[in-house]
Design a protein around this motif. Structure first.
Motif, mmCIF file in Angstrom:
data_model
loop_
_atom_site.group_PDB
_atom_site.id
_atom_site.type_symbol
_atom_site.label_atom_id
_atom_site.label_comp_id
_atom_site.label_asym_id
_atom_site.label_seq_id
_atom_site.Cartn_x
_atom_site.Cartn_y
_atom_site.Cartn_z
ATOM 1 N N ALA A 179 14.014 -7.185 0.487
ATOM 2 C CA ALA A 179 12.852 -6.339 0.964
ATOM 3 C C ALA A 179 11.804 -7.200 1.393
ATOM 4 O O ALA A 179 11.367 -8.383 0.846
ATOM 5 N N GLN A 180 11.015 -6.486 2.122
ATOM 6 C CA GLN A 180 9.768 -7.241 2.610
ATOM 7 C C GLN A 180 8.469 -6.833 1.665
ATOM 8 O O GLN A 180 8.278 -5.515 1.656
ATOM 9 N N TYR A 181 7.499 -7.873 1.341
ATOM 10 C CA TYR A 181 6.600 -7.609 0.710
ATOM 11 C C TYR A 181 5.323 -8.632 1.439
ATOM 12 O O TYR A 181 5.613 -9.772 1.566
ATOM 13 N N SER A 182 4.044 -7.981 1.708
ATOM 14 C CA SER A 182 3.172 -8.451 2.391
ATOM 15 C C SER A 182 1.887 -8.108 2.082
ATOM 16 O O SER A 182 1.607 -6.913 1.909
ATOM 17 N N PRO A 183 0.959 -9.218 1.371
ATOM 18 C CA PRO A 183 -0.629 -8.538 1.212
ATOM 19 C C PRO A 183 -1.309 -8.037 2.287
ATOM 20 O O PRO A 183 -1.040 -8.645 3.316
ATOM 21 N N ASP A 184 -1.868 -6.929 2.196
ATOM 22 C CA ASP A 184 -2.748 -6.498 3.513
ATOM 23 C C ASP A 184 -4.466 -6.664 2.785
ATOM 24 O O ASP A 184 -4.921 -7.349 3.644
ATOM 25 N N THR A 185 -4.873 -6.248 1.725
ATOM 26 C CA THR A 185 -6.266 -6.295 1.595
ATOM 27 C C THR A 185 -6.546 -6.194 -0.004
ATOM 28 O O THR A 185 -5.924 -5.687 -0.687
ATOM 29 N N PHE A 186 -7.801 -6.607 -0.381
ATOM 30 C CA PHE A 186 -8.299 -6.290 -1.890
ATOM 31 C C PHE A 186 -9.056 -5.042 -1.831
ATOM 32 O O PHE A 186 -9.543 -4.822 -0.420
ATOM 33 N N SER A 187 -9.062 -4.241 -2.641
ATOM 34 C CA SER A 187 -10.303 -3.074 -2.706
ATOM 35 C C SER A 187 -11.775 -3.895 -2.776
ATOM 36 O O SER A 187 -11.862 -5.161 -3.116
ATOM 37 N N LYS B 257 -10.704 -4.991 -7.984
ATOM 38 C CA LYS B 257 -9.729 -4.800 -8.913
ATOM 39 C C LYS B 257 -8.286 -4.551 -8.417
ATOM 40 O O LYS B 257 -7.369 -4.510 -9.375
ATOM 41 N N TYR B 258 -8.004 -4.321 -7.184
ATOM 42 C CA TYR B 258 -6.605 -4.143 -6.630
ATOM 43 C C TYR B 258 -6.268 -4.668 -5.616
ATOM 44 O O TYR B 258 -7.404 -5.112 -4.740
ATOM 45 N N LEU B 259 -5.158 -5.124 -5.303
ATOM 46 C CA LEU B 259 -4.374 -5.661 -3.967
ATOM 47 C C LEU B 259 -3.515 -4.686 -3.327
ATOM 48 O O LEU B 259 -2.719 -3.934 -4.053
ATOM 49 N N TYR B 260 -3.780 -4.408 -2.297
ATOM 50 C CA TYR B 260 -2.951 -3.643 -1.341
ATOM 51 C C TYR B 260 -2.089 -4.449 -0.795
ATOM 52 O O TYR B 260 -2.472 -5.299 0.039
ATOM 53 N N TYR B 261 -0.581 -3.728 -0.708
ATOM 54 C CA TYR B 261 0.375 -4.631 -0.047
ATOM 55 C C TYR B 261 1.345 -3.766 0.853
ATOM 56 O O TYR B 261 1.375 -2.480 0.151
ATOM 57 N N SER B 262 1.928 -4.274 1.628
ATOM 58 C CA SER B 262 2.999 -3.384 2.450
ATOM 59 C C SER B 262 4.375 -4.042 1.934
ATOM 60 O O SER B 262 4.551 -5.077 1.400
ATOM 61 N N THR B 263 5.301 -2.728 1.799
ATOM 62 C CA THR B 263 6.666 -3.175 1.445
ATOM 63 C C THR B 263 7.565 -1.987 2.114
ATOM 64 O O THR B 263 7.338 -1.045 2.181
ATOM 65 N N ASP B 264 8.865 -2.538 2.399
ATOM 66 C CA ASP B 264 9.650 -1.694 2.864
ATOM 67 C C ASP B 264 10.852 -1.319 1.832
ATOM 68 O O ASP B 264 12.029 -1.088 2.107
ATOM 69 N N ALA B 265 10.334 -1.884 0.520
ATOM 70 C CA ALA B 265 11.510 -1.638 -0.232
ATOM 71 C C ALA B 265 11.621 -0.259 -0.759
ATOM 72 O O ALA B 265 12.734 -0.051 -1.512
ATOM 73 N N LYS B 266 10.751 0.677 -0.625
ATOM 74 C CA LYS B 266 11.076 1.993 -1.087
ATOM 75 C C LYS B 266 12.105 2.792 -0.143
ATOM 76 O O LYS B 266 11.982 4.221 -0.288
ATOM 77 N N GLY B 267 12.172 2.463 1.172
ATOM 78 C CA GLY B 267 12.931 3.303 2.254
ATOM 79 C C GLY B 267 12.911 2.569 3.345
ATOM 80 O O GLY B 267 12.784 1.247 3.771
ATOM 81 N N GLU B 268 12.986 3.598 4.326
ATOM 82 C CA GLU B 268 13.460 2.994 5.844
ATOM 83 C C GLU B 268 12.227 2.065 6.530
ATOM 84 O O GLU B 268 12.278 1.264 7.375
#
Length: 641
Positions: A238-246, A250-261
């Motif tokens: 699966a792909q995991y890629s960081p996007d931005t911090f809040s 407190k939070y890192l927002y990241y993208s992933t295709d691990a949960k679906g198409e």
């Protein structure tokens, strides 16, 4: 999800503005013939189409009264300030190489920008100081650097640079006053910097494992070990890629295709290590970021070759109600320091990007630029349709179709299949002076998103892995067959053209399907994969494994690379060919085009070769874009129309 390896960036090698968003496009079912009646339109020269101004950049000055942009109105991209009240522009630089904006300093009007030398893609970071002088912060003939963000207080900023090791980008902090550079992280593991927390403490890093699998790490710079912590443990690829911090860090927002198409955005809580969903859609979520205080969340979804942008007010939980705008793609949203003013661009098939500013909550936005040539009637330009057809194996293939105004069943027109770059790119809606010029002169263009294109789910995305020049080429051939089914297309006059990977596909079509297309235009395309995969730029090291998963490892797949390389089969090319090349191209070397041209000429086939001595992988100078577009049209008028 992004396997695009940037063989095919037809514009500048960097893109500092965010992707354009959705414009209204008609969608036609498989096999449907257009019912739009033929119209008339005035024709315009390439010079007139490129009298259009290209503009990018959206950084507000600390005072909030002007925006830093780059414009090619002088013929080459340079920096300008735009007054948000009057639209007046003040030129800040006058370089002979295209110059792109990064941003103003947070607390004064010094400006950061970037440029390379002659298209060699060795970008440096520069600062234009208050006295007008220019300082190169990352000198060195072999240095490649990029900007990575300011801390929230503006006391320092971050850059990545390969000055220590040509293969890897290390992270440095730079003092905003003295420009003293300090090492933050030496990248000896092949990781890439993805995001930095507002206080500079946390660094989000990514690691490309294969072309289907990547990881995200967190580096706490307050810890002496400086050991990145894996936060994306997973069992299946699966792909995991960081996007931005809040904004509060407190939070890192990241993208992933691990949960679906499709790719979704999740968030990781630094204090607890908890993961939770943040944003999902029926398409890939392409990006997410926040205004400085965190009040506004900006996100974009890749919806059927257009990007749909949403702006959320995090205080109310409601989407921001935008003012009434012309039909088009909203992109590159940014806010002033006080978050009362928003800058953005609007783009459509028939209008290049224009800069707007909006007092948030007011009824009307202020358009600051008019970038379409004054000589062009916008009604003479063509809006696209999204078309789908079935390929050789029944797979549904999408594409973007442009129909000339005068085309009809009684006035059939020649047509071109356009193939995007990549591998893994995507043809999208939006303005292209080059494409509109050809359509305006009577050529239909069908930009086919063959299997392996991004934007249609990870299964579709990987269907061409190690099948390049075979299954994806058949999608292109079946795109041609679809054009032949349209009653307004001259079925005997269909050519093919494309840039970079699309240039490879063009040459491959002429070499391996020599009777399908009447002509081909190869724009800096790969023709010898054996050489190309052994001569990639050193700074591609961090994703070389992903490239090899996509295309094959030259150490083990050399036989296949030779089999799909048009150069070694050039004796089969019997149709007229045009080749366009930049002499400074570090991705597709000039020798690739030189050898193809020589081989095809030996067949006694008409070949035209246009070489630009001052360009790289993409043409940034307006005079060269005009020359190339004139060359395309003259070639097509001679050998296709």
């Amino acid at each position: 999800m992004n396997k695009t390896l940037n063989f095919g960036a037809l514009a500048c090698a960097i893109t500092l503005a965010l992707a354009g968003c959705s414009q209204s496009s008609n969608t036609t079912d498989i096999g449907t013939k257009s019912t739009i009646k033929a119209q008339t339109a005035e024709t315009y020269s390439a010079k007139t189409f490129f009298d259009t101004t290209s503009i990018m950049g959206n950084s507000f000055a600390p005072s909030g009264d002007k925006v830093l942009v780059s414009s090619d109105e002088s013929g080459i991209y340079n920096l300008y300030e735009v007054d948000i009240n009057t639209g007046d522009k003040t030129q800040l630089t006058n370089f002979k190489d295209s110059t792109y904006p990064v941003r103003y300093f947070p607390n004064d009007e010094r400006a950061l920008f970037t440029k390379d030398s002659g298209g060699n893609e060795r970008y440096h970071i520069y600062v234009k100081q208050l006295d007008g002088s220019i300082k190169d912060l990352t000198p060195g003939d072999e240095t490649r650097a990029s900007f990575a963000g300011f801390t929230k207080d503006g006391s320092q900023f971050f850059i990545t640079s390969n000055q220590r090791d040509a293969k890897f980008m290390d992270l440095y902090s730079v003092d905003s006053d003295s420009y003293k550079m300090s090492s933050v992280y030496q990248n000896k593991l092949g990781l890439d910097v993805g995001a930095i927390s507002p206080d500079g403490r946390y660094i989000a890093l990514s690691k490309s494992n294969t072309n289907k699998d990547s990881d995200t790490f967190i580096l706490d710079t307050y810890k002496k070990s400086l050991k990145p912590q894996l936060i994306s443990k997973h069992d299946t690829p699966a792909q995991y890629s960081p996007d931005t911090f809040s904004a509060d860090g407190k939070y890192l927002y990241y993208s992933t295709d691990a949960k679906g198409e499709f790719s979704q955005v999740w968030r990781y809580e630094l204090a607890t290590g908890n993961h939770s969903p943040a944003l999902e859609d029926d398409w890939d979520v392409n990006f997410i970021y926040f205004s400085k205080s965190g009040r506004y969340q900006v996100s974009g979804v890749n919806a059927d070759a257009s990007t749909k942008v949403t702006i959320l007010d995090t205080r109310t939980g409601k989407n921001v109600a935008m003012p009434t705008l012309l039909n088009g793609n909203l992109h590159s949203v940014n806010f002033s320091n006080d978050e009362k003013t928003m800058a953005f661009y609007l783009n459509s098939d028939t209008s290049p990007s224009n800069l707007f500013v909006w007092q948030v909550g007011s009824e009307q936005a202020n358009q600051l630029t008019n970038t379409l040539s004054k000589e062009i009637n916008q009604n003479d330009l063509v809006e696209s349709e999204i078309i789908r057809f079935k390929s050789f194996d029944g797979l549904e293939i999408p594409g973007v179709l442009y129909k000339p105004k005068h085309a009809s069943s009684t006035n059939k027109v020649p047509a071109l299949i356009w193939v995007h770059g990549g591998p893994g790119g995507q043809s999208r809606t939006g303005y292209s002076a080059m494409q509109q010029h050809l359509v305006n002169h009577g050529y239909a263009i069908f930009a086919v998103n063959n299997r392996g294109s991004s934007g249609y789910g990870k299964t579709f995305f990987h269907l061409d892995d190690k099948k390049h020049g075979t299954d994806d080429l058949q999608d292109i051939v079946y795109g041609k067959k679809h054009l032949q089914s349209l009653d307004w297309v001259d079925s005997d006059k269909i050519g093919i053209m494309g840039g970079s990977y699309g240039g490879f596909m063009t040459a491959a079509a002429l070499a391996f399907e020599p009777e399908e297309f009447k002509v081909g235009i190869n724009i800096f395309g790969v023709t010898n994969w054996v050489r190309t995969l052994n001569s990639i730029p050193p700074w591609w090291e961090s994703f070389k494994k992903a490239l090899y998963d996509e295309m094959g490892d030259p150490a083990t797949d050399g036989e296949r690379h030779r089999a799909i390389s048009p150069l070694f089969h050039a004796k089969n090319i019997t149709k007229p060919l045009m080749v366009i090349q930049g002499a400074n191209d570090p991705r597709v070397l000039q020798v690739e085009s030189d050898e193809l041209v020589a081989a095809v000429k030996a067949n006694g086939v008409p070949v035209e070769y246009v070489l630009f001595d001052d360009e790289g992988h993409g043409f940034s100078k307006k005079e060269n874009r005009i020359a190339a577009s004139n060359a395309y049209l003259n070639f097509l008028d001679t050998y296709l129309k």
